[in-house]
Design a protein around this motif. Structure first.
Motif, PDB file in Angstrom:
ATOM      1  N   ILE A 113     -20.821 106.456 -71.428  1.00 14.91           N
ATOM      2  CA  ILE A 113     -20.100 107.486 -70.635  1.00 14.91           C
ATOM      3  C   ILE A 113     -19.977 107.196 -69.205  1.00 14.91           C
ATOM      4  CG2 ILE A 113     -22.663 108.226 -69.815  1.00 14.91           C
ATOM      5  CD1 ILE A 113     -19.586 110.451 -70.886  1.00 14.91           C
ATOM      6  N   LEU A 114     -20.539 106.096 -68.695  1.00 19.18           N
ATOM      7  CA  LEU A 114     -20.473 105.152 -67.287  1.00 19.18           C
ATOM      8  C   LEU A 114     -18.768 105.026 -67.059  1.00 19.18           C
ATOM      9  CD1 LEU A 114     -23.487 105.734 -67.061  1.00 19.18           C
ATOM     10  CD2 LEU A 114     -23.321 103.409 -65.644  1.00 19.18           C
ATOM     11  N   GLY A 115     -18.300 104.619 -68.216  1.00 16.56           N
ATOM     12  CA  GLY A 115     -16.822 104.103 -68.306  1.00 16.56           C
ATOM     13  C   GLY A 115     -15.964 105.319 -67.761  1.00 16.56           C
ATOM     14  N   LEU A 116     -16.333 106.690 -68.312  1.00 12.94           N
ATOM     15  CA  LEU A 116     -15.677 107.750 -67.920  1.00 12.94           C
ATOM     16  C   LEU A 116     -16.064 108.270 -66.373  1.00 12.94           C
ATOM     17  CD1 LEU A 116     -15.741 109.663 -71.265  1.00 12.94           C
ATOM     18  CD2 LEU A 116     -13.972 108.261 -70.541  1.00 12.94           C
ATOM     19  N   TYR A 117     -17.236 108.203 -66.326  1.00 10.19           N
ATOM     20  CA  TYR A 117     -17.687 108.646 -64.693  1.00 10.19           C
ATOM     21  C   TYR A 117     -17.051 107.910 -63.737  1.00 10.19           C
ATOM     22  CZ  TYR A 117     -21.749 111.014 -66.817  1.00 10.19           C
ATOM     23  OH  TYR A 117     -22.755 111.772 -67.377  1.00 10.19           O
ATOM     24  N   SER A 118     -16.755 106.428 -64.198  1.00 12.01           N
ATOM     25  CA  SER A 118     -16.031 105.625 -63.206  1.00 12.01           C
ATOM     26  C   SER A 118     -14.655 105.828 -63.176  1.00 12.01           C
ATOM     27  CB  SER A 118     -16.469 103.883 -63.574  1.00 12.01           C
ATOM     28  OG  SER A 118     -17.878 103.922 -63.430  1.00 12.01           O
ATOM     29  N   SER A 119     -13.953 106.501 -63.863  1.00  8.86           N
ATOM     30  CA  SER A 119     -12.494 106.918 -63.855  1.00  8.86           C
ATOM     31  C   SER A 119     -12.367 108.445 -63.222  1.00  8.86           C
ATOM     32  CB  SER A 119     -11.837 106.823 -65.376  1.00  8.86           C
ATOM     33  OG  SER A 119     -11.903 105.633 -65.836  1.00  8.86           O
ATOM     34  N   PHE A 120     -13.438 108.866 -62.680  1.00 12.65           N
ATOM     35  CA  PHE A 120     -13.447 110.234 -62.141  1.00 12.65           C
ATOM     36  C   PHE A 120     -13.341 110.221 -60.513  1.00 12.65           C
ATOM     37  CE2 PHE A 120     -15.773 114.245 -61.067  1.00 12.65           C
ATOM     38  CZ  PHE A 120     -14.392 115.071 -60.819  1.00 12.65           C
ATOM     39  N   VAL A 121     -14.641 109.773 -60.172  1.00 11.03           N
ATOM     40  CA  VAL A 121     -14.918 109.812 -58.650  1.00 11.03           C
ATOM     41  C   VAL A 121     -13.960 108.736 -58.102  1.00 11.03           C
ATOM     42  CG1 VAL A 121     -16.634 109.655 -56.724  1.00 11.03           C
ATOM     43  CG2 VAL A 121     -17.081 111.120 -59.031  1.00 11.03           C
ATOM     44  N   PRO A 122     -14.136 107.427 -58.250  1.00 12.55           N
ATOM     45  CA  PRO A 122     -13.393 106.452 -57.440  1.00 12.55           C
ATOM     46  C   PRO A 122     -11.904 106.613 -57.282  1.00 12.55           C
ATOM     47  CG  PRO A 122     -15.236 105.301 -58.704  1.00 12.55           C
ATOM     48  CD  PRO A 122     -14.878 106.669 -59.382  1.00 12.55           C
ATOM     49  N   PRO A 123     -11.419 107.118 -58.344  1.00 10.09           N
ATOM     50  CA  PRO A 123      -9.907 107.319 -58.023  1.00 10.09           C
ATOM     51  C   PRO A 123      -9.693 108.433 -57.040  1.00 10.09           C
ATOM     52  CG  PRO A 123     -10.235 107.147 -60.277  1.00 10.09           C
ATOM     53  CD  PRO A 123     -11.660 107.224 -60.013  1.00 10.09           C
ATOM     54  N   LEU A 124     -10.521 109.329 -57.043  1.00  8.77           N
ATOM     55  CA  LEU A 124     -10.166 110.370 -55.946  1.00  8.77           C
ATOM     56  C   LEU A 124     -10.401 109.877 -54.420  1.00  8.77           C
ATOM     57  CD1 LEU A 124     -12.185 113.525 -57.492  1.00  8.77           C
ATOM     58  CD2 LEU A 124      -9.582 113.022 -57.457  1.00  8.77           C
ATOM     59  N   VAL A 125     -11.570 108.926 -54.460  1.00  5.68           N
ATOM     60  CA  VAL A 125     -11.511 108.280 -53.157  1.00  5.68           C
ATOM     61  C   VAL A 125     -10.575 107.477 -52.687  1.00  5.68           C
ATOM     62  CG1 VAL A 125     -13.050 106.835 -51.641  1.00  5.68           C
ATOM     63  CG2 VAL A 125     -14.204 108.568 -53.143  1.00  5.68           C
ATOM     64  N   TYR A 126     -10.094 106.703 -53.582  1.00  6.48           N
ATOM     65  CA  TYR A 126      -8.860 105.688 -53.328  1.00  6.48           C
ATOM     66  C   TYR A 126      -7.532 106.645 -53.091  1.00  6.48           C
ATOM     67  CZ  TYR A 126      -5.627 102.104 -53.587  1.00  6.48           C
ATOM     68  OH  TYR A 126      -4.604 101.112 -53.234  1.00  6.48           O
ATOM     69  N   ALA A 127      -7.294 107.494 -53.857  1.00  2.00           N
ATOM     70  CA  ALA A 127      -6.209 108.480 -53.458  1.00  2.00           C
ATOM     71  C   ALA A 127      -5.883 108.744 -51.980  1.00  2.00           C
ATOM     72  CB  ALA A 127      -6.048 109.638 -54.659  1.00  2.00           C
ATOM     73  N   MET A 128      -7.007 108.803 -51.512  1.00  2.00           N
ATOM     74  CA  MET A 128      -6.930 109.491 -50.093  1.00  2.00           C
ATOM     75  C   MET A 128      -7.149 108.340 -48.981  1.00  2.00           C
ATOM     76  SD  MET A 128      -9.858 112.679 -49.991  1.00  2.00           S
ATOM     77  CE  MET A 128     -11.210 111.665 -50.665  1.00  2.00           C
ATOM     78  N   MET A 129      -7.672 106.994 -49.296  1.00  2.00           N
ATOM     79  CA  MET A 129      -7.835 106.308 -48.301  1.00  2.00           C
ATOM     80  C   MET A 129      -7.172 104.968 -48.862  1.00  2.00           C
ATOM     81  SD  MET A 129     -11.966 106.192 -47.781  1.00  2.00           S
ATOM     82  CE  MET A 129     -11.781 105.203 -46.317  1.00  2.00           C
ATOM     83  N   GLY A 130      -6.531 104.714 -49.991  1.00  2.00           N
ATOM     84  CA  GLY A 130      -5.767 103.578 -50.229  1.00  2.00           C
ATOM     85  C   GLY A 130      -4.333 103.525 -49.775  1.00  2.00           C
ATOM     86  N   SER A 131      -3.699 102.333 -49.668  1.00  2.00           N
ATOM     87  CA  SER A 131      -2.231 102.084 -49.102  1.00  2.00           C
ATOM     88  C   SER A 131      -1.124 101.836 -50.164  1.00  2.00           C
ATOM     89  CB  SER A 131      -2.412 101.159 -48.130  1.00  2.00           C
ATOM     90  OG  SER A 131      -2.669  99.881 -48.354  1.00  2.00           O
ATOM     91  N   SER A 132      -1.762 101.590 -51.404  1.00  2.00           N
ATOM     92  CA  SER A 132      -0.942 101.289 -52.740  1.00  2.00           C
ATOM     93  C   SER A 132      -0.326 102.519 -53.357  1.00  2.00           C
ATOM     94  CB  SER A 132      -1.493 100.374 -53.506  1.00  2.00           C
ATOM     95  OG  SER A 132      -0.770 100.107 -54.653  1.00  2.00           O
ATOM     96  N   ARG A 133       0.889 102.661 -53.293  1.00  3.75           N
ATOM     97  CA  ARG A 133       1.364 103.721 -54.361  1.00  3.75           C
ATOM     98  C   ARG A 133       1.373 103.672 -55.891  1.00  3.75           C
ATOM     99  NH1 ARG A 133       7.379 103.419 -51.572  1.00  3.75           N
ATOM    100  NH2 ARG A 133       6.536 103.437 -49.185  1.00  3.75           N
ATOM    101  N   ASP A 134       0.942 102.292 -56.216  1.00  2.81           N
ATOM    102  CA  ASP A 134       1.078 101.989 -57.750  1.00  2.81           C
ATOM    103  C   ASP A 134      -0.293 101.688 -58.390  1.00  2.81           C
ATOM    104  OD1 ASP A 134       3.957 101.947 -57.894  1.00  2.81           O
ATOM    105  OD2 ASP A 134       3.739 100.800 -56.178  1.00  2.81           O
ATOM    106  N   LEU A 135      -1.279 101.616 -57.368  1.00  2.00           N
ATOM    107  CA  LEU A 135      -2.595 100.829 -58.145  1.00  2.00           C
ATOM    108  C   LEU A 135      -3.319 102.215 -58.895  1.00  2.00           C
ATOM    109  CD1 LEU A 135      -3.798  97.918 -57.714  1.00  2.00           C
ATOM    110  CD2 LEU A 135      -5.411  99.048 -55.939  1.00  2.00           C
ATOM    111  N   ALA A 136      -3.638 101.740 -59.932  1.00  2.00           N
ATOM    112  CA  ALA A 136      -4.339 102.819 -60.636  1.00  2.00           C
ATOM    113  C   ALA A 136      -5.882 102.343 -60.764  1.00  2.00           C
ATOM    114  CB  ALA A 136      -3.966 102.903 -62.301  1.00  2.00           C
ATOM    115  N   VAL A 137      -6.975 103.065 -60.269  1.00  2.00           N
ATOM    116  CA  VAL A 137      -8.195 102.580 -60.084  1.00  2.00           C
ATOM    117  C   VAL A 137      -9.081 102.588 -61.567  1.00  2.00           C
ATOM    118  CG1 VAL A 137     -10.342 103.096 -58.930  1.00  2.00           C
ATOM    119  CG2 VAL A 137      -8.156 103.045 -57.662  1.00  2.00           C
ATOM    120  N   GLY A 138      -9.782 101.999 -61.814  1.00  2.00           N
ATOM    121  CA  GLY A 138     -10.539 101.926 -62.815  1.00  2.00           C
ATOM    122  C   GLY A 138     -11.720 100.592 -63.034  1.00  2.00           C
TER     123      GLY A 138
END
Length: 660
Positions: A113-138
């Motif tokens: 289940i931690l694999g799914l958790y790790s694909s929920f919160v971190p992508p939201l943080v990166y979408a606000m702070m990251g500078s890449s348009r194409d990077l998919a977090v996981g």
């Protein structure tokens, strides 16, 4: 001036006083001003504060918020057309993130289940702070393997799962703090010490080890070694032949063939990329249905089991700062954090190059760090920007980081309503997904390219690969970095020097080994120093220049040509010099004069001239022996040779330097 084949040379006064041909010494600057400029160029080459200059306070506040949160910059320009593209991309990468997340969590010996958790919160943080348009977090396989390998040496996940889980959260927190600190302190250049060859070999070795470890799932084994080297893995596999499950092996091979086939088709027809992207989720669905309908879990096919429904529970109180294994978590966090940074930034830059935009490496480090800090407090383990998921995001036509938000929303929906559906997912399917993903990391074409272009880089690549496969992930990484640093030290300690000759019919002087048509100038030895002169190479350069002089004199004596009279050092490539280098030049000057020769310097840089002037070397050698170009130096030396010959014929004197 300075045609070596001409009898017409300008008078010496024009070379020395020169009408603008004298080598200038930069005006002195205060020490702290010079130090400030050096630090700025080292740590702030992009000058992030330039946009704040001349702006009112309110505008500075807005620019500051946009710098920290790039979403505030591009968000107001977001359009409906972008949303359509990002919706398609987000749903597509979510279909890949679900099976990969579960698979990589199992690889890290963590609850799926931690694999799914790790694909929920971190992508939201990166979408606000990251500078890449194409990077998919996981999550990524290499970081998962490192986590399992380094933490598993101290705490076995099967024996003490709670402590192991808490150490994994702590390692993620440490990795986040380390990554964010590198970005805030502008130390992103440290990651550059992981060369391209190092990363290629390391990733291929880790992929090989991961693939071999998946034999546990393919063969349906329940007991397996915790070591990562190939010998231990193969010994564990073949010592349990009596426990191999043919049902699991057949199922795994079929799913693996299906995944590789879809990848092959997607490569042949890039517009059908979605087939390969959807294939892992399709295998999970098909595998789960097959097990559910045939009750295969009762016949030797292990399944995931129940997954907890609901969003990420908080885990800030689970960080094991008081644990006796804290040092292990810290070491794991730093190593995995560096690898995650190197992979994520490299992937982001690659796709940014395709779309012709720039990403800020230090911003990316801060974004990675903050998303891992947030993740460690919300039951996530280490995340970065994996290549496979980012490639799918890119091919799906994403426009902005909103695709990560869409993916996170899809994962949220899965966590709230769909987790019971994964109860019957066979572990062999997860193993097949991991193997299919890892085979893409074994980049043999790049290894062949390294062999063709640079044998040393190929050695670095293979050292990393062999170290990982036959030692451990940490050993392979240390070996590769050590060899890369050794190469840098060799470049510094053993810089190249070349003899320059004149290209016929022009006034260019080039390396005579590279240009066989270049001719030696009679009576003059021209040497090019191809590196800064520091304490590490001063002794070598002194000996090498002396040997060049010996070899040139022996050559002239054997060929019966005119004796050597002048030595010219081309300093154009000498970007800096220290006191040891200045002492080396002083010793070369004495050596040259003892041989009854004269030393001249051509094209010294501003920093070099400033230090030579402060050390009185310019005064001791004479500023008339400093020239803007090799051509001017040769012209002046030829003029003196002709003048000395004329004076010798006139008064019969053998004094060479009475007119200098």
């Amino acid at each position: 001036m300075g045609n070596a084949d001409s009898d017409e040379y300008p008078p010496m006064e024009s070379v020395a006083d020169g009408g603008g041909h004298r080598v200038a010494i930069p005006p002195p600057r205060p020490f702290f001003e010079s130090l400030r400029c050096s630090l700025k160029e080292t740590f702030f080459p992009d000058d992030p504060l330039r946009q704040f200059k001349g702006q009112p306070p309110s505008r500075r506040l807005v620019l500051g918020l946009q710098y920290v949160l790039p979403i505030l910059e591009w968000g107001p320009r977001y359009s409906l057309g972008f949303l359509r593209a990002d919706l398609v991309s987000g749903v597509t990468i979510a279909s890949l993130a679900i099976p990969q997340g579960i698979s990589y969590a199992k690889l890290a010996n963590l609850p799926p289940i931690l694999g799914l958790y790790s694909s929920f919160v971190p992508p939201l943080v990166y979408a606000m702070m990251g500078s890449s348009r194409d990077l998919a977090v996981g999550t990524v396989a290499v970081a998962s393997l490192l986590t399992a390998s380094m933490l598993g040496k101290e705490v076995k996940a099967s024996e003490n799962p709670t402590l192991y889980l808490h150490l994994a959260f702590t390692a993620t927190f440490v990795a986040g703090v380390f990554q964010a600190s590198l970005g805030l302190l502008r130390l992103g250049f440290l990651v550059d010490f992981l060369s391209h060859a190092t990363i290629v070999g390391f990733m291929a070795g880790a992929a090989t080890v991961v693939c071999l470890q998946q034999l546990k799932g393919i063969l349906g084994l329940t007991r397996f070694t915790h070591e990562t080297d190939v010998i231990s893995v193969m010994r564990s596999v073949f010592s349990q032949t009596h426990e191999w499950r043919w049902e699991s092996a057949v199922l795994g091979c079929c799913f693996l063939f299906f995944l590789l086939l879809t990848r092959y088709l997607s490569k042949r027809r890039p517009k059908f990329f979605w087939i390969s992207a959807m294939a892992p989720l399709m295998t999970v669905i098909l595998g789960s249905l097959l097990v559910y309908l045939t009750h295969a879990e009762k016949h030797g096919v292990p399944v995931i089991g129940p997954l907890k429904k609901g969003l990420n529970p908080p885990s800030s109180t689970d960080l094991a700062f008081g644990s006796p294994y804290l040092s292990t978590a810290v070491k794991t966090g730093i190593v995995t954090g560096v690898i995650a940074l190197a992979e994520g930034i490299a992937v982001g830059r690659s796709f940014a190059m395709f779309k012709n935009y720039h990403i800020d490496g230090n911003k990316e480090m801060i974004a990675f760090g903050m998303m891992n800090i947030a993740g460690s407090c919300t039951s996530c383990y280490l995340t970065t920007g994996p290549f496979s998921r980012s490639a799918v995001n890119f091919n799906a036509g994403c426009k902005t980081a909103v695709s990560n938000i869409v993916m996170a929303i899809a994962i949220m929906f899965t966590l709230m309503f769909l987790t019971p559906l994964f109860h019957y997912t066979p572990l062999v399917v997860l193993s097949s997904i991991i193997i299919a993903a890892m085979l893409g990391l074994i980049d043999y074409e790049t290894a062949i390219h390294l062999w063709v272009v640079d044998k040393f880089d190929f050695v670095v690549c293979m050292a990393a690969y062999v170290g990982v496969v036959f030692g451990s992930v940490e050993i392979g990484l240390v070996i590769a970095v050590a060899i890369s640093l050794l190469r840098v030290l060799l470049f510094v300690a053993r810089p190249r020097t070349f003899v320059l000759g004149r290209i016929p019919n022009c006034n260019a002087y080039r390396n005579i080994e590279q240009y066989p048509i270049a001719k030696n100038v009679p009576g003059i030895l021209i040497l090019e120093i191809n590196a800064p002169i520091y304490f590490a190479n001063a002794g070598y350069l002194r000996e090498r220049i002396s040997r060049w002089i010996d070899e040139e004199e022996d050559r002239l004596k054997a060929s019966g040509e005119a004796n050597l009279q002048y030595v010219i050092l081309d300093m154009g490539a000498v970007g800096g010099i220290d006191t040891s280098g200045i002492s080396m030049l002083e010793e070369i000057k004495k050596t040259v004069e003892r041989r009854d020769l004269k030393l001249a310097l051509a094209n010294p840089g501003g920093d070099v001239m400033k230090k030579l002037s402060k050390s009185k070397f310019v005064e001791n050698l004479g500023q008339e022996w400093f020239f803007l170009t090799v051509e001017q130096a040769v012209g002046a030396c030829n003029f003196m040779l002709h003048k000395c010959k004329a004076d010798t014929k006139r008064d019969g004197s053998d004094e060479k330097w009475n007119n200098v």
